[in-house]
Design a protein around this motif. Structure first.
Motif, PDB file in Angstrom:
ATOM      1  N   ALA A  68     -24.161 -21.492  34.494  1.00 37.55           N
ATOM      2  CA  ALA A  68     -24.791 -21.976  33.255  1.00 37.55           C
ATOM      3  C   ALA A  68     -24.999 -23.483  33.230  1.00 37.55           C
ATOM      4  O   ALA A  68     -26.030 -23.963  32.753  1.00 37.55           O
ATOM      5  N   ARG A  72     -28.553 -25.448  32.731  1.00 34.41           N
ATOM      6  CA  ARG A  72     -28.755 -26.283  31.545  1.00 34.41           C
ATOM      7  C   ARG A  72     -29.280 -27.660  31.945  1.00 34.41           C
ATOM      8  O   ARG A  72     -30.207 -28.190  31.335  1.00 34.41           O
ATOM      9  N   MET A  79     -26.706 -23.000  27.560  1.00 38.18           N
ATOM     10  CA  MET A  79     -25.681 -22.301  28.327  1.00 38.18           C
ATOM     11  C   MET A  79     -25.331 -20.957  27.694  1.00 38.18           C
ATOM     12  O   MET A  79     -24.948 -20.027  28.394  1.00 38.18           O
ATOM     13  N   THR A  82     -27.701 -18.396  29.205  1.00 34.71           N
ATOM     14  CA  THR A  82     -27.335 -18.149  30.597  1.00 34.71           C
ATOM     15  C   THR A  82     -26.031 -17.363  30.684  1.00 34.71           C
ATOM     16  O   THR A  82     -25.897 -16.454  31.503  1.00 34.71           O
ATOM     17  N   GLN A  83     -25.059 -17.698  29.843  1.00 30.58           N
ATOM     18  CA  GLN A  83     -23.761 -17.012  29.872  1.00 30.58           C
ATOM     19  C   GLN A  83     -23.917 -15.524  29.553  1.00 30.58           C
ATOM     20  O   GLN A  83     -23.263 -14.689  30.177  1.00 30.58           O
ATOM     21  N   ASP A 143     -22.266 -26.148  24.656  1.00 32.19           N
ATOM     22  CA  ASP A 143     -23.664 -26.480  24.352  1.00 32.19           C
ATOM     23  C   ASP A 143     -23.741 -27.570  23.297  1.00 32.19           C
ATOM     24  O   ASP A 143     -24.534 -28.508  23.400  1.00 32.19           O
TER      25      ASP A 143
END
Length: 194
Positions: A68, A72, A79, A82-83, A143
């Protein structure tokens, strides 16, 4: 009034970069060790299964952070997004591994524990649920910290939500420790000092 950047404005970025580098070195080192101890294909399988254990069974964004954070920085994708993708990838890897190579989990204590968690829905899948909630909470904070680039904005952010976040984090931490201790004791795992 225009806000000027503080000299430590990018300290959060540097800390995240160091964390990413440490996790990447650990993952590559673990793969190397497992490849040396077994063979390259077994080492690769164990490294991937171990990585997915940290993605699925720990309540912080550690395994997913390896993916992630660079996404980013390079593409600006949050993130959190992505996570979630990483979580689905880890689930897919383990569905395939449990169905196709269940013996692959038997080579290390960590992967044997992981296999027991994955193949015992009640009560051990609650570890997965608790871990997902903790991971999403920690990645949300990550984030948020990357979004804050000036010292003044960082202080403002901390002042306004500090009390509520502290209560949530402390409450969730207590729940996690109690749940993990109970669930892992059922698997025969003892936590030193616990």
């Amino acid at each position: 009034m225009k806000e000027t950047l503080h000299p430590k404005a990018h300290q959060t970025h540097r800390e995240s970069l160091w964390r990413f580098a440490a996790l990447l070195v650990l993952l590559v080192g673990y793969f190397g060790y497992m490849s040396w101890k077994f063979d390259a294909s077994t080492g690769a399988l164990l490294a991937v299964l171990s990585w997915s254990f940290f993605v699925l069974c720990t309540p912080i964004a550690d395994g997913g952070f390896v993916v992630a954070f660079p996404i980013r920085l390079l593409f600006g994708v949050r993130m959190m997004v992505t996570q979630i993708v990483v979580w689905f990838v880890a689930v897919g890897i383990n569905v395939a591994a449990v169905l196709l190579v269940p013996d692959g989990y038997q080579d290390t204590a960590l992967t044997r524990l992981f296999y027991a968690i994955l193949t015992t829905p009640w009560p051990y899948w609650s570890i997965l649920v608790i871990s997902l909630a903790g991971t999403l909470l920690s990645i949300w904070f990550g984030d948020e910290m990357i979004d804050v680039t000036t010292h003044g904005a960082r202080e403002k952010q901390h002042r306004h939500g500090f009390k509520h976040r502290t209560i949530v984090i402390v409450g969730f931490s207590v729940l996690t420790v109690l749940a993990y201790k109970q669930l892992l004791s059922g698997l025969g795992v003892t936590i030193p000092g616990g």
